[in-house]
Write a protein that holds these residues in place. Structure first.
Motif, PDB file in Angstrom:
ATOM      1  N   ASP A 130      -4.681   3.037  -9.868  1.00 48.41           N
ATOM      2  CA  ASP A 130      -5.413   1.995 -10.620  1.00 48.41           C
ATOM      3  C   ASP A 130      -6.765   1.678  -9.987  1.00 48.41           C
ATOM      4  OD1 ASP A 130      -4.581  -0.773  -8.860  1.00 48.41           O
ATOM      5  OD2 ASP A 130      -3.177   0.892  -8.762  1.00 48.41           O
ATOM      6  N   ALA A 156       1.902   2.030  -7.936  1.00 46.79           N
ATOM      7  CA  ALA A 156       3.102   1.201  -7.796  1.00 46.79           C
ATOM      8  C   ALA A 156       2.866  -0.125  -8.495  1.00 46.79           C
ATOM      9  CB  ALA A 156       3.420   0.984  -6.311  1.00 46.79           C
ATOM     10  N   SER A 180      -0.342   3.190   7.176  1.00 47.94           N
ATOM     11  CA  SER A 180       0.009   1.812   6.851  1.00 47.94           C
ATOM     12  C   SER A 180      -0.875   1.316   5.704  1.00 47.94           C
ATOM     13  CB  SER A 180      -0.195   0.941   8.089  1.00 47.94           C
ATOM     14  OG  SER A 180       0.128  -0.394   7.788  1.00 47.94           O
ATOM     15  N   GLY A 181      -0.252   0.658   4.747  1.00 53.43           N
ATOM     16  CA  GLY A 181      -1.017   0.070   3.655  1.00 53.43           C
ATOM     17  C   GLY A 181      -1.185   0.970   2.446  1.00 53.43           C
ATOM     18  N   LYS A 184       3.733   2.700   0.614  1.00 52.79           N
ATOM     19  CA  LYS A 184       5.017   3.410   0.704  1.00 52.79           C
ATOM     20  C   LYS A 184       6.175   2.514   0.263  1.00 52.79           C
ATOM     21  CE  LYS A 184       4.347   4.258   5.109  1.00 52.79           C
ATOM     22  NZ  LYS A 184       3.022   3.592   5.154  1.00 52.79           N
ATOM     23  N   SER A 186       5.949  -0.298  -1.417  1.00 51.98           N
ATOM     24  CA  SER A 186       5.736  -0.703  -2.813  1.00 51.98           C
ATOM     25  C   SER A 186       6.245   0.373  -3.761  1.00 51.98           C
ATOM     26  CB  SER A 186       4.249  -0.927  -3.089  1.00 51.98           C
ATOM     27  OG  SER A 186       3.712  -1.881  -2.214  1.00 51.98           O
ATOM     28  N   GLY A 200       3.261  -5.650   2.347  1.00 50.91           N
ATOM     29  CA  GLY A 200       2.309  -6.564   2.977  1.00 50.91           C
ATOM     30  C   GLY A 200       0.874  -6.299   2.599  1.00 50.91           C
ATOM     31  N   THR A 212       3.401  -3.402   8.107  1.00 51.77           N
ATOM     32  CA  THR A 212       4.431  -4.301   7.580  1.00 51.77           C
ATOM     33  C   THR A 212       5.837  -3.769   7.859  1.00 51.77           C
ATOM     34  OG1 THR A 212       2.885  -4.937   5.860  1.00 51.77           O
ATOM     35  CG2 THR A 212       5.207  -5.520   5.506  1.00 51.77           C
ATOM     36  N   THR A 213       6.052  -2.496   7.582  1.00 47.52           N
ATOM     37  CA  THR A 213       7.361  -1.892   7.857  1.00 47.52           C
ATOM     38  C   THR A 213       7.399  -1.461   9.320  1.00 47.52           C
ATOM     39  OG1 THR A 213       7.424  -1.097   5.582  1.00 47.52           O
ATOM     40  CG2 THR A 213       8.998  -0.111   7.131  1.00 47.52           C
TER      41      THR A 213
HETATM   42  N1  LIG Z   1      -3.957  -1.840  -6.346  1.00 49.37           N
HETATM   43  C1  LIG Z   1      -2.803  -1.395  -5.859  1.00 49.37           C
HETATM   44  N2  LIG Z   1      -2.270  -1.959  -4.759  1.00 49.37           N
HETATM   45  C2  LIG Z   1      -1.092  -1.482  -4.285  1.00 49.37           C
HETATM   46  C3  LIG Z   1      -0.410  -0.402  -4.908  1.00 49.37           C
HETATM   47  N3  LIG Z   1       0.700  -0.133  -4.186  1.00 49.37           N
HETATM   48  C4  LIG Z   1       0.710  -1.013  -3.164  1.00 49.37           C
HETATM   49  N4  LIG Z   1      -0.363  -1.828  -3.209  1.00 49.37           N
HETATM   50  C5  LIG Z   1      -0.706  -2.905  -2.260  1.00 49.37           C
HETATM   51  O1  LIG Z   1      -1.006  -2.326  -0.996  1.00 49.37           O
HETATM   52  C6  LIG Z   1      -0.586  -3.186   0.064  1.00 49.37           C
HETATM   53  C7  LIG Z   1       0.289  -2.418   1.048  1.00 49.37           C
HETATM   54  O2  LIG Z   1       1.493  -2.032   0.427  1.00 49.37           O
HETATM   55  P1  LIG Z   1       2.816  -1.653   1.240  1.00 49.37           P
HETATM   56  O3  LIG Z   1       3.797  -1.144   0.237  1.00 49.37           O
HETATM   57  O4  LIG Z   1       3.245  -2.771   2.118  1.00 49.37           O
HETATM   58  O5  LIG Z   1       2.270  -0.448   2.139  1.00 49.37           O
HETATM   59  P2  LIG Z   1       3.075   0.463   3.200  1.00 49.37           P
HETATM   60  O6  LIG Z   1       2.565   1.846   3.024  1.00 49.37           O
HETATM   61  O7  LIG Z   1       4.529   0.260   3.050  1.00 49.37           O
HETATM   62  O8  LIG Z   1       2.545  -0.104   4.595  1.00 49.37           O
HETATM   63  P3  LIG Z   1       3.312  -0.181   6.049  1.00 49.37           P
HETATM   64  O9  LIG Z   1       4.683  -0.717   5.818  1.00 49.37           O
HETATM   65  O10 LIG Z   1       2.451  -1.084   6.844  1.00 49.37           O
HETATM   66  O11 LIG Z   1       3.309   1.228   6.584  1.00 49.37           O
HETATM   67  C8  LIG Z   1       0.115  -4.360  -0.620  1.00 49.37           C
HETATM   68  O12 LIG Z   1      -0.801  -5.429  -0.709  1.00 49.37           O
HETATM   69  C9  LIG Z   1       0.472  -3.822  -1.983  1.00 49.37           C
HETATM   70  O13 LIG Z   1       0.558  -4.839  -2.956  1.00 49.37           O
HETATM   71  C10 LIG Z   1      -1.001   0.172  -6.092  1.00 49.37           C
HETATM   72  O14 LIG Z   1      -0.498   1.123  -6.709  1.00 49.37           O
HETATM   73  N5  LIG Z   1      -2.190  -0.359  -6.509  1.00 49.37           N
END
Ligand SMILES: Nc1nc2c(ncn2[C@@H]2O[C@H](COP(=O)(O)OP(=O)(O)OP(=O)(O)O)[C@@H](O)[C@H]2O)c(=O)[nH]1
Ligand SMILES: [Mg+2]
Ligand SMILES: [Zn+2]
Length: 306
Positions: A130, A156, A180-181, A184, A186, A200, A212-213
């Motif tokens: 998006d 996601a 991170s971020g 994953k 989500s 997060g 976050t994870t």
């Molecule tokens: N715009 C947008 N934001 C997203 C999307 N997927 C996740 N996010 C945002 O990205 C941020 C990080 O998402 P997480 O799912 O916590 O990321 P992660 O990869 O699990 O990060 P760690 O656990 O730190 O390794 C959050 O604020 C989510 O809301 C997406 O498809 N589009």
């Protein structure tokens, strides 16, 4: 009395083991999540082997009144990874964001090399579709066309591309990997339709994820499909990898290296190099070649000094 099970979570020195059969262990019901909290006995440390999420193990209960025990043996592994720390996976879902955090092709290529060196098939996902602008998916399609991976784009947030990913996970044990971020956790929530994992925000200052994870956990996203969520990481170094065989982990180079004049060609400075010719002709993406050279030099240095 010992039981068989699988480690489904590793956290703070504990391993959470789910027994193979539910009716297990009279008088000692598993906790709410159906797991037994185990420690690893000292023998593993001595043998320089630590249990991993995904491991099939034998475990014993230390006290039949509670849900605690000891992992006493790790059964033979099909494969394992050091980063992320998982075992017995069928494939990996490597997840990067199209934006926020900005993807690094070098880091991405390191993930692909790590998986390929363990012969673990990769589904490469660019999430946050998006946030992408026109032409961006095409750029990544061009770069990863010959890299031997499935390539998908998801959001996601907007639930796009999710069904396609879910289809590829059916009946398998898949580990996620990525910075991170990237989204994953989500994505795992979107795939399962439940809030299985906490997600997060990004750090406003650095634009990166906030780690976050922090633990590794195996989850069932639908019947028979399992996924392991893992902490994100932003660097990846290799030990035990030889610079001279690095090209074998780049499928687009393998295709052309028999056109090199020298048998042990490193495709960097040698004359009459088939790989460099194909690079100049546009058959090998510049981004992939740049990662190769960078990592090749890094691996040669490690070897020289050790
Ligand atoms: N715009 C947008 N934001 C997203 C999307 N997927 C996740 N996010 C945002 O990205 C941020 C990080 O998402 P997480 O799912 O916590 O990321 P992660 O990869 O699990 O990060 P760690 O656990 O730190 O390794 C959050 O604020 C989510 O809301 C997406 O498809 N589009
Ligand atoms: Mg996460
Ligand atoms: Zn060459």
């Amino acid at each position: 009395m010992s039981y068989r099970g699988q480690i489904i979570k590793a956290m703070s020195g504990f391993y959470y083991v789910r027994p193979d059969r539910d009716e297990i262990i009279k008088g000692s019901p598993a906790d709410n999540s159906g797991t037994y909290q185990c420690r690893a006995k000292g023998i593993f440390r001595k043998n320089d082997i630590t249990p991993l999420v995904g491991d099939r193990v034998l475990f014993e209960l230390t006290d039949t009144d509670d849900v605690e025990g000891n992992v006493t043996e790790i059964l033979e592994r099909k494969n394992f990874l050091i980063r992320p720390r998982v075992a017995n996976v069928d494939q990996a879902l490597v997840i990067f964001a199209l934006h926020t955090p900005e993807p690094s092709t070098e880091l991405l290529d390191r993930f692909l090399i790590g998986m390929r060196s363990k012969e673990i098939p990769v589904i490469l996902v660019f999430n946050k579709d998006d946030l992408g602008s026109e032409g961006e998916p095409e750029t990544f399609r061009r770069i990863y066309k010959g890299a031997g991976v499935r390539l998908l784009f998801t959001s996601a947030l907007e639930h796009s591309g999710i069904d396609e990913v879910r289809e590829l996970l059916r009946g398998k044990l898949t580990t996620v990997a990525g910075p991170s971020g990237a989204g994953k956790s989500s994505l795992i929530n979107a795939l399962s339709g439940r809030e299985l994992m906490t997600t997060g925000d990004l750090s406003r200052k650095t634009g990166r994820g906030k780690q976050t994870t922090r633990h590794t956990e195996l989850l069932e996203i639908e019947e028979g499909s399992y996924i392991i969520d893992t902490p994100g990481f932003s660097s990846l170094e290799f030990d035990g990898l030889d610079s001279s065989s690095l090209d074998s982990l780049f499928p687009e180079m393998v295709r052309y290296k028999n056109e090199c004049y020298f048998a042990g060609c490193s495709h960097i400075n040698e004359p009459d190099c088939g790989v460099k010719r194909k690079l100049l002709e546009g058959y090998i993406p510049r981004e992939r070649y740049d990662s190769y050279v960078l990592i090749y030099n890094e691996l040669s240095k490690i070897r020289r000094y050790s």
